[in-house]
Design an enzyme around this catalytic site. Structure first.
Site, PDB file in Angstrom:
ATOM      1  N   CYS A   1      -2.264   4.551   0.080  1.00  0.00           N
ATOM      2  CA  CYS A   1      -2.841   5.775  -0.266  1.00  0.00           C
ATOM      3  C   CYS A   1      -3.372   5.527  -1.737  1.00  0.00           C
ATOM      4  O   CYS A   1      -3.384   4.330  -1.874  1.00  0.00           O
ATOM      5  CB  CYS A   1      -1.952   7.013  -0.242  1.00  0.00           C
ATOM      6  SG  CYS A   1      -0.590   7.349  -1.263  1.00  0.00           S
TER       7      CYS A   1
ATOM      8  N   ASP B   1      -5.408  14.303   0.452  1.00  0.00           N
ATOM      9  CA  ASP B   1      -4.590  14.082  -0.638  1.00  0.00           C
ATOM     10  C   ASP B   1      -4.310  15.389  -1.232  1.00  0.00           C
ATOM     11  O   ASP B   1      -5.134  16.239  -1.719  1.00  0.00           O
ATOM     12  CB  ASP B   1      -5.426  13.250  -1.787  1.00  0.00           C
ATOM     13  CG  ASP B   1      -4.294  12.922  -2.705  1.00  0.00           C
ATOM     14  OD1 ASP B   1      -3.356  13.223  -3.047  1.00  0.00           O
ATOM     15  OD2 ASP B   1      -5.013  11.960  -3.504  1.00  0.00           O
TER      16      ASP B   1
ATOM     17  N   ASN C   1       0.825   5.988  -4.258  1.00  0.00           N
ATOM     18  CA  ASN C   1       1.960   5.717  -3.556  1.00  0.00           C
ATOM     19  C   ASN C   1       2.718   6.809  -3.893  1.00  0.00           C
ATOM     20  O   ASN C   1       4.011   6.302  -4.022  1.00  0.00           O
ATOM     21  CB  ASN C   1       2.020   4.300  -3.621  1.00  0.00           C
ATOM     22  CG  ASN C   1       3.174   3.831  -2.983  1.00  0.00           C
ATOM     23  OD1 ASN C   1       4.108   3.031  -3.241  1.00  0.00           O
ATOM     24  ND2 ASN C   1       3.337   4.103  -1.688  1.00  0.00           N
TER      25      ASN C   1
ATOM     26  N   CYS D   1       2.459  10.240  -2.720  1.00  0.00           N
ATOM     27  CA  CYS D   1       2.264  11.369  -1.920  1.00  0.00           C
ATOM     28  C   CYS D   1       2.194  11.056  -0.389  1.00  0.00           C
ATOM     29  O   CYS D   1       3.153  11.123   0.353  1.00  0.00           O
ATOM     30  CB  CYS D   1       0.898  12.401  -2.439  1.00  0.00           C
ATOM     31  SG  CYS D   1       0.978  13.037  -3.900  1.00  0.00           S
ATOM     32  N   ARG D   2       1.239  10.506   0.120  1.00  0.00           N
ATOM     33  CA  ARG D   2       0.827  10.330   1.542  1.00  0.00           C
ATOM     34  C   ARG D   2       1.406   9.200   2.045  1.00  0.00           C
ATOM     35  O   ARG D   2       2.172   9.324   2.957  1.00  0.00           O
ATOM     36  CB  ARG D   2      -0.899  10.414   1.761  1.00  0.00           C
ATOM     37  CG  ARG D   2      -1.300  11.700   1.412  1.00  0.00           C
ATOM     38  CD  ARG D   2      -2.930  11.356   1.379  1.00  0.00           C
ATOM     39  NE  ARG D   2      -3.278  10.697   0.512  1.00  0.00           N
ATOM     40  CZ  ARG D   2      -4.552  10.190   0.204  1.00  0.00           C
ATOM     41  NH1 ARG D   2      -5.758  10.543   1.129  1.00  0.00           N
ATOM     42  NH2 ARG D   2      -5.069   9.427  -1.095  1.00  0.00           N
ATOM     43  N   SER D   3       1.455   7.923   1.399  1.00  0.00           N
ATOM     44  CA  SER D   3       1.965   6.910   1.992  1.00  0.00           C
ATOM     45  C   SER D   3       3.378   6.883   1.968  1.00  0.00           C
ATOM     46  O   SER D   3       4.221   6.315   2.914  1.00  0.00           O
ATOM     47  CB  SER D   3       1.377   5.504   1.295  1.00  0.00           C
ATOM     48  OG  SER D   3       1.382   5.625  -0.136  1.00  0.00           O
TER      49      SER D   3
END
Length: 156
Positions: free
Chosen positions: A9, A121, A12, A14-16
Protein backbone atom coordinates in the site's frame (compact mmCIF):
# COMPACT_ATOMS: atom_id res chain seq x y z
CA UNK A 1 7.87 -25.31 -2.69
CA UNK A 2 7.24 -22.04 -0.89
CA UNK A 3 5.50 -19.22 -2.75
CA UNK A 4 6.33 -15.67 -1.70
CA UNK A 5 3.85 -12.79 -1.54
CA UNK A 6 4.43 -9.09 -0.84
CA UNK A 7 1.41 -6.88 -0.08
CA UNK A 8 1.84 -3.18 -0.92
CA UNK A 9 0.00 0.00 0.00
CA UNK A 10 1.15 3.59 0.29
CA UNK A 11 2.75 3.81 3.75
CA UNK A 12 2.68 0.17 4.95
CA UNK A 13 0.83 1.00 8.17
CA UNK A 14 -2.84 0.30 7.32
CA UNK A 15 -3.90 -1.88 4.41
CA UNK A 16 -0.81 -3.95 3.60
CA UNK A 17 -0.09 -5.02 7.21
CA UNK A 18 -3.75 -6.04 7.54
CA UNK A 19 -3.37 -8.08 4.34
CA UNK A 20 -0.14 -9.62 5.62
CA UNK A 21 -1.82 -10.65 8.87
CA UNK A 22 -4.94 -11.98 7.15
CA UNK A 23 -2.89 -14.01 4.67
CA UNK A 24 -0.66 -15.41 7.41
CA UNK A 25 -3.74 -16.66 9.26
CA UNK A 26 -5.31 -18.10 6.10
CA UNK A 27 -2.08 -19.78 4.99
CA UNK A 28 -1.73 -21.38 8.41
CA UNK A 29 -5.33 -22.59 8.36
CA UNK A 30 -4.88 -24.03 4.85
CA UNK A 31 -1.36 -25.40 5.55
CA UNK A 32 -0.12 -23.37 2.58
CA UNK A 33 3.64 -22.88 2.27
CA UNK A 34 3.88 -19.11 1.85
CA UNK A 35 6.47 -16.47 2.64
CA UNK A 36 4.46 -13.31 3.37
CA UNK A 37 5.58 -9.71 3.83
CA UNK A 38 4.28 -6.19 3.29
CA UNK A 39 5.75 -2.85 2.23
CA UNK A 40 4.80 0.63 1.10
CA UNK A 41 5.57 2.62 -2.00
CA UNK A 42 6.24 5.67 0.22
CA UNK A 43 8.91 6.14 2.86
CA UNK A 44 7.05 8.20 5.50
CA UNK A 45 6.54 5.42 8.05
CA UNK A 46 9.66 3.24 7.69
CA UNK A 47 10.26 1.41 10.97
CA UNK A 48 6.84 2.27 12.43
CA UNK A 49 4.32 -0.23 13.73
CA UNK A 50 0.95 -0.44 11.98
CA UNK A 51 -1.53 2.35 12.67
CA UNK A 52 -3.15 1.81 16.10
CA UNK A 53 -6.57 1.61 14.42
CA UNK A 54 -5.32 -1.15 12.09
CA UNK A 55 -3.89 -2.99 15.08
CA UNK A 56 -7.17 -2.63 16.98
CA UNK A 57 -9.23 -3.95 14.05
CA UNK A 58 -6.85 -6.87 13.59
CA UNK A 59 -7.06 -7.70 17.31
CA UNK A 60 -10.85 -7.47 17.17
CA UNK A 61 -10.63 -10.22 14.53
CA UNK A 62 -8.14 -12.32 16.46
CA UNK A 63 -4.89 -11.17 14.82
CA UNK A 64 -1.90 -9.48 16.42
CA UNK A 65 0.00 -7.38 13.85
CA UNK A 66 1.77 -5.18 16.41
CA UNK A 67 5.17 -6.73 15.67
CA UNK A 68 5.13 -5.70 12.01
CA UNK A 69 7.25 -2.72 10.96
CA UNK A 70 6.80 -0.56 7.88
CA UNK A 71 9.33 -0.70 5.10
CA UNK A 72 9.52 0.62 1.56
CA UNK A 73 9.38 -1.51 -1.58
CA UNK A 74 12.80 -2.08 -3.11
CA UNK A 75 13.92 -3.14 -6.56
CA UNK A 76 15.15 -6.39 -5.02
CA UNK A 77 11.57 -7.23 -3.98
CA UNK A 78 10.71 -7.74 -7.66
CA UNK A 79 13.33 -10.47 -7.84
CA UNK A 80 12.69 -11.97 -4.39
CA UNK A 81 8.88 -12.35 -4.42
CA UNK A 82 6.69 -14.47 -6.69
CA UNK A 83 3.69 -12.12 -6.24
CA UNK A 84 3.56 -8.42 -5.44
CA UNK A 85 0.00 -7.41 -4.66
CA UNK A 86 -1.14 -3.77 -4.59
CA UNK A 87 -4.07 -2.50 -2.55
CA UNK A 88 -5.18 0.10 -5.12
CA UNK A 89 -4.72 1.22 -8.71
CA UNK A 90 -2.32 4.06 -7.84
CA UNK A 91 0.06 1.75 -5.98
CA UNK A 92 -0.29 -0.82 -8.78
CA UNK A 93 0.73 1.82 -11.33
CA UNK A 94 3.69 2.85 -9.15
CA UNK A 95 4.79 -0.78 -8.83
CA UNK A 96 4.53 -1.41 -12.56
CA UNK A 97 6.54 1.76 -13.24
CA UNK A 98 9.31 0.69 -10.87
CA UNK A 99 9.39 -3.00 -11.88
CA UNK A 100 12.88 -3.67 -13.23
CA UNK A 101 13.59 -5.64 -16.40
CA UNK A 102 13.89 -9.33 -15.70
CA UNK A 103 11.77 -9.19 -12.54
CA UNK A 104 10.15 -12.49 -11.63
CA UNK A 105 7.30 -11.12 -9.52
CA UNK A 106 3.79 -11.17 -10.94
CA UNK A 107 2.16 -7.85 -10.02
CA UNK A 108 -1.57 -7.68 -9.37
CA UNK A 109 -4.30 -5.74 -7.63
CA UNK A 110 -5.61 -7.52 -4.51
CA UNK A 111 -9.28 -7.20 -5.30
CA UNK A 112 -8.75 -8.51 -8.83
CA UNK A 113 -8.60 -11.81 -6.92
CA UNK A 114 -12.07 -11.09 -5.47
CA UNK A 115 -14.80 -8.69 -6.60
CA UNK A 116 -12.45 -6.14 -8.21
CA UNK A 117 -11.69 -2.51 -7.43
CA UNK A 118 -9.49 -0.81 -4.86
CA UNK A 119 -9.11 -1.41 -1.14
CA UNK A 120 -9.84 2.13 0.12
CA UNK A 121 -7.21 3.78 2.32
CA UNK A 122 -8.77 4.17 5.80
CA UNK A 123 -5.96 6.40 7.16
CA UNK A 124 -7.85 9.71 7.10
CA UNK A 125 -11.17 8.27 8.26
CA UNK A 126 -12.58 6.71 11.39
CA UNK A 127 -12.55 3.23 12.87
CA UNK A 128 -15.35 2.03 10.56
CA UNK A 129 -13.01 2.45 7.58
CA UNK A 130 -10.61 -0.06 9.11
CA UNK A 131 -13.43 -2.59 9.56
CA UNK A 132 -14.41 -2.20 5.90
CA UNK A 133 -10.78 -2.43 4.82
CA UNK A 134 -10.24 -5.62 6.78
CA UNK A 135 -13.30 -7.27 5.22
CA UNK A 136 -12.12 -6.38 1.71
CA UNK A 137 -8.61 -7.58 2.51
CA UNK A 138 -9.93 -10.92 3.79
CA UNK A 139 -11.94 -11.40 0.59
CA UNK A 140 -8.90 -10.53 -1.51
CA UNK A 141 -6.46 -12.82 0.27
CA UNK A 142 -8.92 -15.74 -0.02
CA UNK A 143 -9.07 -15.22 -3.78
CA UNK A 144 -5.32 -14.73 -4.01
CA UNK A 145 -4.64 -17.99 -2.18
CA UNK A 146 -6.98 -19.75 -4.61
CA UNK A 147 -5.06 -18.21 -7.52
CA UNK A 148 -1.73 -19.25 -6.02
CA UNK A 149 -3.10 -22.75 -5.49
CA UNK A 150 -3.77 -22.89 -9.23
CA UNK A 151 -7.53 -22.69 -9.01
CA UNK A 152 -7.54 -19.45 -11.04
CA UNK A 153 -5.00 -16.84 -12.08
CA UNK A 154 -5.25 -13.04 -12.28
CA UNK A 155 -1.83 -11.41 -12.64
CA UNK A 156 -0.02 -8.92 -14.86
Amino acid sequence: MTTSVLFVCLGNICRSPLAEGAMRRLAEAESAALEIDSAGTGDWHIGHAPDPRAQAEALRRGLDISMLRARQVTEEDFHRFDHIVAMDAKNLADLLAMRPDGARAAVSLLLDHAEGGDVPDPYYGGDEGFAETFQLVEDGVRGLLQAISGQRATTL
